[in-house]
Design a protein around this motif. Structure first.
Motif, mmCIF file in Angstrom:
data_model
loop_
_atom_site.group_PDB
_atom_site.id
_atom_site.type_symbol
_atom_site.label_atom_id
_atom_site.label_comp_id
_atom_site.label_asym_id
_atom_site.label_seq_id
_atom_site.Cartn_x
_atom_site.Cartn_y
_atom_site.Cartn_z
ATOM 1 N N ALA A 191 4.110 1.881 2.295
ATOM 2 C CA ALA A 191 5.109 2.691 1.710
ATOM 3 C C ALA A 191 4.613 4.160 2.028
ATOM 4 O O ALA A 191 3.783 4.443 1.263
ATOM 5 C CB ALA A 191 5.922 2.420 0.598
ATOM 6 N N CYS A 192 5.448 4.949 2.693
ATOM 7 C CA CYS A 192 4.851 6.256 2.820
ATOM 8 C C CYS A 192 6.102 7.238 2.351
ATOM 9 O O CYS A 192 7.295 7.145 2.290
ATOM 10 C CB CYS A 192 4.819 6.464 4.384
ATOM 11 N N SER A 193 5.569 8.193 1.706
ATOM 12 C CA SER A 193 6.381 9.205 0.783
ATOM 13 C C SER A 193 6.119 10.777 1.406
ATOM 14 O O SER A 193 4.904 10.781 1.571
ATOM 15 C CB SER A 193 6.173 9.089 -0.719
ATOM 16 N N ALA A 194 7.008 11.389 1.634
ATOM 17 C CA ALA A 194 6.841 12.709 1.901
ATOM 18 C C ALA A 194 8.108 13.570 1.452
ATOM 19 O O ALA A 194 9.122 13.317 1.203
ATOM 20 C CB ALA A 194 7.008 12.884 3.507
ATOM 21 N N LEU A 195 7.637 14.824 1.153
ATOM 22 C CA LEU A 195 8.593 15.664 0.247
ATOM 23 C C LEU A 195 8.926 17.075 1.209
ATOM 24 O O LEU A 195 9.755 17.484 1.067
ATOM 25 C CB LEU A 195 8.269 16.243 -0.922
ATOM 26 N N LEU A 196 7.607 17.384 1.868
ATOM 27 C CA LEU A 196 8.109 18.698 3.050
ATOM 28 C C LEU A 196 8.392 18.067 4.329
ATOM 29 O O LEU A 196 7.663 17.026 4.847
ATOM 30 C CB LEU A 196 6.629 19.180 3.029
ATOM 31 N N THR A 197 9.173 18.749 4.960
ATOM 32 C CA THR A 197 9.628 18.455 6.239
ATOM 33 C C THR A 197 8.666 18.503 7.140
ATOM 34 O O THR A 197 8.320 17.810 8.181
ATOM 35 C CB THR A 197 10.775 19.262 6.849
ATOM 36 N N VAL B 182 0.918 -1.429 0.101
ATOM 37 C CA VAL B 182 -0.140 -0.088 0.057
ATOM 38 C C VAL B 182 0.766 1.237 -0.075
ATOM 39 O O VAL B 182 1.780 1.382 0.889
ATOM 40 C CB VAL B 182 -0.802 0.039 1.133
ATOM 41 N N ILE B 183 0.446 2.126 -0.881
ATOM 42 C CA ILE B 183 1.732 3.176 -1.026
ATOM 43 C C ILE B 183 0.888 4.582 -1.247
ATOM 44 O O ILE B 183 -0.303 4.630 -1.522
ATOM 45 C CB ILE B 183 2.557 3.272 -2.567
ATOM 46 N N GLY B 184 1.302 5.823 -0.583
ATOM 47 C CA GLY B 184 1.069 6.980 -0.577
ATOM 48 C C GLY B 184 1.816 8.015 -0.391
ATOM 49 O O GLY B 184 2.791 7.799 0.533
ATOM 50 N N THR B 185 1.334 9.290 -0.617
ATOM 51 C CA THR B 185 2.099 10.488 -0.205
ATOM 52 C C THR B 185 1.369 10.854 1.345
ATOM 53 O O THR B 185 0.267 11.065 1.123
ATOM 54 C CB THR B 185 1.898 11.522 -1.115
ATOM 55 N N VAL B 186 2.066 11.097 2.388
ATOM 56 C CA VAL B 186 1.335 11.266 3.318
ATOM 57 C C VAL B 186 0.520 12.632 3.633
ATOM 58 O O VAL B 186 0.577 13.377 2.749
ATOM 59 C CB VAL B 186 2.459 11.427 4.801
ATOM 60 N N LYS B 187 -0.417 12.496 4.616
ATOM 61 C CA LYS B 187 -1.380 13.693 4.776
ATOM 62 C C LYS B 187 -0.634 14.874 4.676
ATOM 63 O O LYS B 187 0.587 15.302 5.509
ATOM 64 C CB LYS B 187 -2.061 13.570 6.135
ATOM 65 N N GLY B 188 -1.280 16.087 4.159
ATOM 66 C CA GLY B 188 -0.685 17.374 3.750
ATOM 67 C C GLY B 188 0.334 17.725 3.058
ATOM 68 O O GLY B 188 0.772 18.704 2.717
ATOM 69 N N ASP B 189 0.672 16.422 2.282
ATOM 70 C CA ASP B 189 1.677 16.427 1.235
ATOM 71 C C ASP B 189 1.099 16.207 -0.156
ATOM 72 O O ASP B 189 0.500 15.149 -0.205
ATOM 73 C CB ASP B 189 2.754 15.572 1.624
ATOM 74 N N LEU B 190 1.426 17.020 -1.018
ATOM 75 C CA LEU B 190 0.622 16.548 -2.432
ATOM 76 C C LEU B 190 1.673 16.342 -3.535
ATOM 77 O O LEU B 190 1.290 16.285 -4.734
ATOM 78 C CB LEU B 190 -0.231 17.711 -2.753
ATOM 79 N N HIS B 191 2.895 15.902 -3.102
ATOM 80 C CA HIS B 191 3.739 15.601 -4.292
ATOM 81 C C HIS B 191 3.745 13.952 -4.688
ATOM 82 O O HIS B 191 4.075 13.294 -3.519
ATOM 83 C CB HIS B 191 5.144 15.795 -3.543
ATOM 84 N N ASP B 192 3.929 13.764 -5.956
ATOM 85 C CA ASP B 192 3.497 12.397 -6.076
ATOM 86 C C ASP B 192 4.673 11.845 -7.188
ATOM 87 O O ASP B 192 4.460 10.663 -7.424
ATOM 88 C CB ASP B 192 2.232 12.317 -6.699
ATOM 89 N N ILE B 193 5.469 12.693 -7.663
ATOM 90 C CA ILE B 193 6.518 12.227 -8.633
ATOM 91 C C ILE B 193 7.301 10.995 -8.007
ATOM 92 O O ILE B 193 7.433 10.011 -8.668
ATOM 93 C CB ILE B 193 7.517 13.315 -9.456
ATOM 94 N N GLY B 194 7.885 11.276 -6.987
ATOM 95 C CA GLY B 194 8.684 10.145 -6.344
ATOM 96 C C GLY B 194 7.984 8.960 -5.967
ATOM 97 O O GLY B 194 8.359 7.825 -6.220
ATOM 98 N N LYS B 195 6.768 9.334 -5.507
ATOM 99 C CA LYS B 195 5.910 7.981 -5.061
ATOM 100 C C LYS B 195 5.403 7.129 -6.303
ATOM 101 O O LYS B 195 5.530 5.866 -6.190
ATOM 102 C CB LYS B 195 4.425 8.354 -4.578
ATOM 103 N N ASN B 196 5.049 7.961 -7.271
ATOM 104 C CA ASN B 196 4.843 7.186 -8.862
ATOM 105 C C ASN B 196 6.023 6.316 -9.343
ATOM 106 O O ASN B 196 5.859 5.314 -9.806
ATOM 107 C CB ASN B 196 4.414 8.432 -9.784
ATOM 108 N N LEU B 197 7.203 7.040 -9.209
ATOM 109 C CA LEU B 197 8.448 6.175 -9.531
ATOM 110 C C LEU B 197 8.555 4.874 -8.799
ATOM 111 O O LEU B 197 8.734 3.663 -9.279
ATOM 112 C CB LEU B 197 9.586 7.034 -9.380
#
Length: 212
Positions: A144-150, A92-107
């Motif tokens: 799998a959790c992804s985040a781009l913002l600190t 199960v994959i996604g970008t965490v709450k509050g973060d809308l970046h998805d290029i890394g997640k899609n890769l």
């Protein structure tokens, strides 16, 4: 088998129509769908993944190769289902709450699919509750959790904590990644793995699924 080598090399070049045509031809020749998947499509994608890891190819090439792979798997899917081919695991994959970046997640998703894993993509701005609910519903091996913002990194800790509260923490591996994430951060929130790039993330997820 040379047609499978051809599928692999056209996939690496991102030539989707050619991949589609050769997959159909291989099926007509009676080559089992599983063999076409593993020795043609997955073989090609895995070479692309290695090259990406070594900076020999870049994001655009990976995206084009992944598109070619998707076209090939669309034709194979019904035949794989018929043959009862099991996926190697579920992530199960996604970008965490509050973060809308998805290029890394899609890769990462493409690389994981390239390893034969089933990937349930929850998209962006995903809450801890959504991750855990989807993991239960799909009987997943990995979140799998992804985040781009600190500012959104701490959401990952919420996912780890909720998985513990819901009693599934010992059945599931939690992976974290994204530009601000480090091994130290991963350890500090109690997640299972941090990987610096998409290809390593796919390797790690596959290893977790095979260890079950």
């Amino acid at each position: 088998m040379s047609i499978l080598n051809d599928i692999s090399s056209f996939l690496q070049q991102g030539r989707a129509p050619k991949v589609k045509e050769l997959v159909a031809q291989a099926l007509e020749e009676g080559i089992p769908a599983q063999e076409i998947l593993e020795q043609g499509l997955l073989d090609g994608m895995s070479i692309v993944g290695e090259k990406f890891k070594n900076n020999e190819v870049f994001v655009p090439e990976v995206l084009i190769a992944a598109r070619a792979m998707n076209m090939g798997t669309q034709i194979l899917r019904p035949h794989l289902v018929e043959a009862g081919v099991e996926e190697k695991g579920t992530v199960v994959i996604g970008t965490v709450k509050g973060d809308l970046h998805d290029i890394g997640k899609n890769l990462v998703k493409m690389m994981m699919e390239g390893k034969g894993l089933k990937v349930v993509d929850l998209g962006v701005d995903v809450s801890a509750e959504q991750y855990v609910a989807a993991a239960k519903e799909n009987n997943a091996n990995v979140i799998a959790c992804s985040a781009l913002l600190t500012t959104t990194m701490n959401e990952m800790k919420a996912v780890v904590d909720l998985a513990s509260q819901e009693g599934i923490r010992d059945q599931i591996k939690i992976m974290v990644g994204g530009a601000p994430i480090t091994q130290h951060f991963c350890d500090s929130i109690g997640a299972d793995a941090y990987t610096p790039d998409a290809a390593s993330a796919a390797d790690e997820a596959l290893a977790f699924c095979q260890a079950v």
